[in-house]
Design an enzyme around this catalytic site. Structure first.
Site, mmCIF file in Angstrom:
data_model
loop_
_atom_site.group_PDB
_atom_site.id
_atom_site.type_symbol
_atom_site.label_atom_id
_atom_site.label_comp_id
_atom_site.label_asym_id
_atom_site.label_seq_id
_atom_site.Cartn_x
_atom_site.Cartn_y
_atom_site.Cartn_z
ATOM 1 N N GLY A 12 31.339 43.663 36.423
ATOM 2 C CA GLY A 12 31.247 42.765 37.579
ATOM 3 C C GLY A 12 31.682 43.431 38.866
ATOM 4 O O GLY A 12 32.480 42.880 39.621
ATOM 5 N N ALA A 13 31.135 44.614 39.131
ATOM 6 C CA ALA A 13 31.592 45.376 40.310
ATOM 7 C C ALA A 13 30.600 45.300 41.470
ATOM 8 O O ALA A 13 30.747 46.001 42.458
ATOM 9 C CB ALA A 13 31.840 46.837 39.925
ATOM 10 N N SER A 14 29.594 44.439 41.368
ATOM 11 C CA SER A 14 28.599 44.371 42.447
ATOM 12 C C SER A 14 29.137 43.658 43.674
ATOM 13 O O SER A 14 28.657 43.874 44.779
ATOM 14 C CB SER A 14 27.339 43.646 41.945
ATOM 15 O OG SER A 14 27.682 42.405 41.360
ATOM 16 N N SER A 142 44.077 35.628 35.810
ATOM 17 C CA SER A 142 44.197 34.773 37.001
ATOM 18 C C SER A 142 45.538 34.059 36.992
ATOM 19 O O SER A 142 46.108 33.801 35.923
ATOM 20 C CB SER A 142 43.080 33.731 36.993
ATOM 21 O OG SER A 142 43.353 32.718 37.926
ATOM 22 N N TYR A 155 38.245 27.643 32.445
ATOM 23 C CA TYR A 155 38.592 28.915 33.101
ATOM 24 C C TYR A 155 40.038 29.324 32.770
ATOM 25 O O TYR A 155 40.307 30.480 32.437
ATOM 26 C CB TYR A 155 38.409 28.741 34.613
ATOM 27 C CG TYR A 155 38.667 29.954 35.459
ATOM 28 C CD1 TYR A 155 37.737 30.990 35.532
ATOM 29 C CD2 TYR A 155 39.835 30.065 36.218
ATOM 30 C CE1 TYR A 155 37.969 32.101 36.334
ATOM 31 C CE2 TYR A 155 40.071 31.161 37.023
ATOM 32 C CZ TYR A 155 39.130 32.175 37.082
ATOM 33 O OH TYR A 155 39.364 33.273 37.872
ATOM 34 N N ALA A 157 41.817 28.474 30.198
ATOM 35 C CA ALA A 157 41.899 28.873 28.777
ATOM 36 C C ALA A 157 41.389 30.307 28.606
ATOM 37 O O ALA A 157 41.988 31.113 27.882
ATOM 38 C CB ALA A 157 41.083 27.913 27.915
ATOM 39 N N LYS A 159 41.366 32.695 30.830
ATOM 40 C CA LYS A 159 42.270 33.659 31.476
ATOM 41 C C LYS A 159 43.613 33.753 30.744
ATOM 42 O O LYS A 159 44.237 34.805 30.692
ATOM 43 C CB LYS A 159 42.476 33.281 32.943
ATOM 44 C CG LYS A 159 41.191 33.362 33.779
ATOM 45 C CD LYS A 159 40.637 34.786 33.795
ATOM 46 C CE LYS A 159 39.460 34.948 34.720
ATOM 47 N NZ LYS A 159 38.947 36.325 34.762
ATOM 48 N N ILE A 188 42.176 35.009 46.199
ATOM 49 C CA ILE A 188 41.693 36.231 46.847
ATOM 50 C C ILE A 188 40.386 35.890 47.567
ATOM 51 O O ILE A 188 39.561 35.146 47.023
ATOM 52 C CB ILE A 188 41.453 37.347 45.793
ATOM 53 C CG1 ILE A 188 42.684 37.525 44.864
ATOM 54 C CG2 ILE A 188 41.057 38.660 46.460
ATOM 55 C CD1 ILE A 188 43.955 38.005 45.507
HETATM 56 P P1 NAP Z 1 32.800 37.013 42.392
HETATM 57 O O1 NAP Z 1 32.885 37.384 43.826
HETATM 58 O O2 NAP Z 1 32.169 35.706 42.010
HETATM 59 O O3 NAP Z 1 32.073 38.216 41.595
HETATM 60 C C1 NAP Z 1 31.915 38.102 40.216
HETATM 61 C C2 NAP Z 1 31.378 39.386 39.681
HETATM 62 O O4 NAP Z 1 31.284 39.269 38.253
HETATM 63 C C3 NAP Z 1 30.003 39.724 40.187
HETATM 64 O O5 NAP Z 1 29.916 41.118 40.409
HETATM 65 C C4 NAP Z 1 29.084 39.288 39.044
HETATM 66 O O6 NAP Z 1 27.903 40.089 38.948
HETATM 67 C C5 NAP Z 1 29.964 39.622 37.868
HETATM 68 N N1 NAP Z 1 29.618 38.935 36.624
HETATM 69 C C6 NAP Z 1 29.719 37.620 36.328
HETATM 70 N N2 NAP Z 1 29.335 37.408 35.065
HETATM 71 C C7 NAP Z 1 28.997 38.624 34.553
HETATM 72 C C8 NAP Z 1 28.527 39.059 33.293
HETATM 73 N N3 NAP Z 1 28.331 38.205 32.280
HETATM 74 N N4 NAP Z 1 28.286 40.380 33.115
HETATM 75 C C9 NAP Z 1 28.474 41.262 34.125
HETATM 76 N N5 NAP Z 1 28.917 40.901 35.337
HETATM 77 C C10 NAP Z 1 29.162 39.584 35.549
HETATM 78 O O7 NAP Z 1 34.237 36.997 41.705
HETATM 79 P P2 NAP Z 1 35.626 37.622 42.188
HETATM 80 O O8 NAP Z 1 36.315 36.602 42.997
HETATM 81 O O9 NAP Z 1 35.427 38.993 42.724
HETATM 82 O O10 NAP Z 1 36.390 37.687 40.795
HETATM 83 C C11 NAP Z 1 36.490 38.854 40.020
HETATM 84 C C12 NAP Z 1 37.434 38.580 38.857
HETATM 85 O O11 NAP Z 1 38.711 38.202 39.383
HETATM 86 C C13 NAP Z 1 36.976 37.429 37.969
HETATM 87 O O12 NAP Z 1 37.296 37.712 36.631
HETATM 88 C C14 NAP Z 1 37.802 36.265 38.468
HETATM 89 O O13 NAP Z 1 37.983 35.285 37.475
HETATM 90 C C15 NAP Z 1 39.088 36.968 38.831
HETATM 91 N N6 NAP Z 1 39.914 36.247 39.799
HETATM 92 C C16 NAP Z 1 39.438 35.953 41.046
HETATM 93 C C17 NAP Z 1 40.265 35.273 41.927
HETATM 94 C C18 NAP Z 1 39.823 34.931 43.324
HETATM 95 O O14 NAP Z 1 40.569 34.241 44.019
HETATM 96 N N7 NAP Z 1 38.687 35.411 43.801
HETATM 97 C C19 NAP Z 1 41.535 34.868 41.534
HETATM 98 C C20 NAP Z 1 41.968 35.166 40.248
HETATM 99 C C21 NAP Z 1 41.156 35.869 39.395
HETATM 100 P P3 NAP Z 1 26.473 39.591 39.517
HETATM 101 O O15 NAP Z 1 26.660 39.317 40.966
HETATM 102 O O16 NAP Z 1 25.581 40.750 39.252
HETATM 103 O O17 NAP Z 1 26.123 38.365 38.739
#
Ligand code: NAP
Length: 247
Positions: A12-14, A142, A155, A157, A159, A188
Site C-alpha cells: 500500500g505504498a501508492s 492504529s 477496523y 479488531a 488492528k 495522520i
Molecule cells: P490511504 O491513504 O487510504 O492509503 C491506503 C493504501 O493502501 C493505498 O496505497 C492503497 O492502494 C493500499 N491498499 C489498500 N488495500 C490494499 C490491498 N488489498 N493490497 C495492496 N494495497 C492496498 O491510507 P493511509 O492513511 O496512508 O493508511 C496507511 C496505513 O496506516 C493503513 O494500514 C491504515 O490503517 C494505517 N493508519 C492510518 C491512520 C491515519 O490516520 N491515516 C491512522 C492509523 C493507522 P491503492 O490506492 O492502490 O488501492
C-alpha cells in the site's frame, strides 16, 4: 541511521503513509518495492520521483490480501535482488459503521484486507529472512487497537490482531534473526482521514496534546528507526506515533 539490509517491500505504498515510508527509506539508501492495489499511476509517479532524487525504486502491483499474489511478489523480489531485507505491512482499508448495522461481510472484508494481508506478509518474510538469519518487519496498526473506536469494530479488531500477531511472530523470528515490531499511528493527514467531516476533525484535534494531526513522514521516520540497525535489540514492540493522544 544505518541499514545492513538493502531492500524493502512496502504494501500500500501508492498513497498516504506508505508513499512517505517509501520516500524516507529510499532517502536512507534502500531499494524500495512500491506495492499498490489499484493506484498504478500514483505508484509509477512515486517511483519516478524517487529515481529523480537518486534513489532506487521498483513498482509491484498486487492485492496484499491475495495469498498467491503476495507469495508470487516475494518470489519476484528474491529473483531480482537475491533477498528481501525488510517488509512494511502498511496496506489497509476502513469500512466504518455502527456495529448494529455491520454485516459479517463488512467485518470480514476489513479483517482480510488489514490483518490477513499482514499475516501473509509476516509469514513469507519469516521464511525468506530466516535463510539469511537477518531481516526486520514493521506492521502498521492504529491507535484504535489500543483505545477502541465507535463505528470501527471491524477496523479496531483487525488492528488489535496485528499487535498480538506481531508479538507472536517476534517470538518465532527471534531465534532466526528476524525482528517484528508494530506502530500505532494516531490521526495522520492522508486520504483516509481527509474523509472525516471538519467538525469531527476539530473534535479529534482538541483531544490531541500536540494539537494537530500527524504527518505521514512522522510515521515513516519511526518505521525507518525500527528497521534500522539502531533498533537491533528491539522486537515485539509497539511504538505509538499519536501526538500524545493515547499514552
Ligand atoms: P490511504 O491513504 O487510504 O492509503 C491506503 C493504501 O493502501 C493505498 O496505497 C492503497 O492502494 C493500499 N491498499 C489498500 N488495500 C490494499 C490491498 N488489498 N493490497 C495492496 N494495497 C492496498 O491510507 P493511509 O492513511 O496512508 O493508511 C496507511 C496505513 O496506516 C493503513 O494500514 C491504515 O490503517 C494505517 N493508519 C492510518 C491512520 C491515519 O490516520 N491515516 C491512522 C492509523 C493507522 P491503492 O490506492 O492502490 O488501492
Amino acid at each position: 541511521m544505518t541499514f545492513s539490509g538493502k531492500n524493502v517491500l512496502i504494501t500500500g505504498a501508492s498513497r498516504g503513509i506508505g508513499a512517505d515510508i517509501a520516500r524516507v527509506l529510499a532517502a536512507y539508501g534502500l531499494k524500495v518495492w512500491i506495492n499498490y492495489k489499484s493506484s498504478a499511476a500514483k505508484a509509477d509517479e512515486l517511483k519516478a520521483e524517487i529515481e529523480e532524487k537518486g534513489g532506487l525504486a521498483a513498482v509491484i502491483g498486487f492485492d496484499a490480501s491475495d495469498e498467491k499474489a503476495f507469495v508470487d511478489a516475494v518470489k519476484t523480489i528474491i529473483e531480482s535482488d537475491g533477498e528481501l531485507s525488510y517488509l512494511v505491512n502498511n496496506a489497509g482499508i476502513t469500512n466504518d459503521k455502527l456495529a448494529i448495522r455491520m454485516k459479517v461481510e463488512d467485518f470480514e472484508n476489513v479483517i482480510r484486507a488489514n490483518l490477513t494481508s499482514a499475516f501473509i506478509g509476516c509469514r513469507e518474510a519469516l521464511k525468506v529472512m530466516s535463510k539469511k538469519r537477518f531481516g526486520s518487519v514493521v506492521n502498521i496498526s492504529s491507535i484504535v487497537a489500543e483505545t477502541g473506536n465507535a463505528g470501527q469494530v471491524n477496523y479496531s479488531a483487525s488492528k488489535g490482531g496485528m499487535l498480538s500477531m506481531t508479538k507472536s511472530f517476534a517470538l518465532e523470528g527471534a531465534p532466526r534473526g528476524v525482528r517484528f515490531n508494530a506502530i500505532t499511528p494516531g490521526f495522520i493527514q492522508t486520504d483516509m482521514t481527509e474523509e472525516l467531516k471538519d467538525e469531527i476533525k476539530e473534535a479529534y484535534i482538541s483531544k490531541i496534546p500536540l494539537k494537530r494531526f500527524g504527518k505521514p513522514e512522522e510515521v515513516a521516520q519511526t518505521v525507518a528507526f525500527l528497521l534500522s540497525d539502531g533498533a537491533n535489540y528491539i522486537t515485539g514492540e509497539t511504538i505509538k506515533v499519536n501526538g500524545g493522544m493515547y499514552m
